[in-house]
Design a protein around this motif. Structure first.
Motif, mmCIF file in Angstrom:
data_model
loop_
_atom_site.group_PDB
_atom_site.id
_atom_site.type_symbol
_atom_site.label_atom_id
_atom_site.label_comp_id
_atom_site.label_asym_id
_atom_site.label_seq_id
_atom_site.Cartn_x
_atom_site.Cartn_y
_atom_site.Cartn_z
ATOM 1 N N PRO A 64 14.904 12.078 -8.844
ATOM 2 C CA PRO A 64 14.617 11.148 -7.739
ATOM 3 C C PRO A 64 14.430 9.709 -8.197
ATOM 4 O O PRO A 64 14.616 8.781 -7.400
ATOM 5 N N MET A 75 13.969 7.598 4.443
ATOM 6 C CA MET A 75 15.316 8.164 4.528
ATOM 7 C C MET A 75 15.491 9.288 3.514
ATOM 8 O O MET A 75 14.845 9.314 2.465
ATOM 9 N N GLN A 76 16.384 10.224 3.840
ATOM 10 C CA GLN A 76 16.726 11.334 2.963
ATOM 11 C C GLN A 76 18.176 11.185 2.500
ATOM 12 O O GLN A 76 18.975 10.476 3.124
ATOM 13 N N LEU A 77 18.513 11.879 1.415
ATOM 14 C CA LEU A 77 19.875 11.795 0.892
ATOM 15 C C LEU A 77 20.904 12.322 1.877
ATOM 16 O O LEU A 77 22.061 11.902 1.861
ATOM 17 N N THR A 78 20.506 13.240 2.744
ATOM 18 C CA THR A 78 21.445 13.839 3.696
ATOM 19 C C THR A 78 21.594 13.020 4.980
ATOM 20 O O THR A 78 22.427 13.360 5.823
ATOM 21 N N ASP A 79 20.813 11.961 5.138
ATOM 22 C CA ASP A 79 20.894 11.148 6.349
ATOM 23 C C ASP A 79 22.172 10.322 6.365
ATOM 24 O O ASP A 79 22.707 9.948 5.315
ATOM 25 N N GLU A 122 17.503 7.496 -7.588
ATOM 26 C CA GLU A 122 18.011 7.250 -6.239
ATOM 27 C C GLU A 122 18.139 5.750 -5.971
ATOM 28 O O GLU A 122 17.318 4.946 -6.421
ATOM 29 N N CYS A 176 14.991 1.611 2.413
ATOM 30 C CA CYS A 176 15.360 2.991 2.749
ATOM 31 C C CYS A 176 14.122 3.876 2.886
ATOM 32 O O CYS A 176 14.206 5.097 2.701
ATOM 33 N N CYS A 225 18.973 2.712 -3.000
ATOM 34 C CA CYS A 225 19.115 2.307 -1.605
ATOM 35 C C CYS A 225 20.287 1.337 -1.529
ATOM 36 O O CYS A 225 20.262 0.272 -2.147
#
Length: 197
Positions: A121, A168-172, A124, A165, A126
């Motif tokens: 994580p 927010m999630q990775l799948t959004d 990650e 971000c 944005c």
């Protein structure tokens, strides 16, 4: 035999004298050892500029390879990233020389989307659209490159502040960016300076 030894000693002494001063150091009177300089001797005013990149995908333009090597030596043992020489095409987005102009590397697009490896994580990113309206949370630089290369319009996303971000999630899907708080500087009101009597 003595003549051969004398000739060999003369040739060796001449070779040592021809070396640059930075490559020779005296240990004892009359004895010299060769010391490897921190940078190649070939580096100079005519050395070509190069592009360097870090493992995270940040690019910087260097005056020559010596500048890159010297920076890595200075940062040895610290948390600063290590720079590696990379093709000039990676620095297409870098506007100028030095640390002040660092920018994310420009990587060539592949024919098909790349299967990206899993990352922690902490990696990650944005990403924000060029018009500043939409944001998308991606797992790493690989996914960001896929998004820039295989979605329309191309090259429309750049890394931005992670706070945009928030939530927010990775799948959004692409979502409106979260507005960052505006910093307001309040200056104290000073009393007027009394005039001279």
């Amino acid at each position: 035999m003595q003549l051969v030894t004398l000739i060999a000693a003369t040739v060796l002494a001449t070779a040592l004298l021809l070396l640059p001063p930075s490559t020779r150091a005296a240990t004892r009177p009359g004895q010299w050892v060769t010391v490897r300089p921190p940078c190649p001797i070939a580096c100079g005013l005519r050395s070509p500029r190069i592009c360097g990149r870090t493992w995270s995908g940040m690019c910087r333009r260097f005056s020559n390879i010596c500048e890159l090597i010297t920076l890595n030596l200075q940062n040895r043992g610290s948390s600063s990233p290590r720079w590696i020489h990379t093709p000039e095409t990676d620095c297409r987005r870098v506007p100028g020389m030095g640390a002040a102009n660092e920018f994310w590397c420009q990587r060539e697009c592949t024919i098909r989307p790349v299967v990206c490896k899993r990352s922690s994580p902490h990696g990650e990113i944005c990403a924000r659209s060029l018009d500043g309206r939409l944001c998308k949370l991606v797992a790493n630089q690989c996914q960001l490159r896929n998004k820039n290369c295989h979605t329309q319009p191309r090259n429309n996303w750049l890394p931005t502040d992670r706070r945009r971000c928030a939530g927010m999630q990775l799948t959004d899907n692409d979502m409106p960016c979260v507005s960052l708080p505006t910093q307001v500087t309040i200056r104290p009101v000073l009393p007027p300076t009394p005039g001279r009597a």
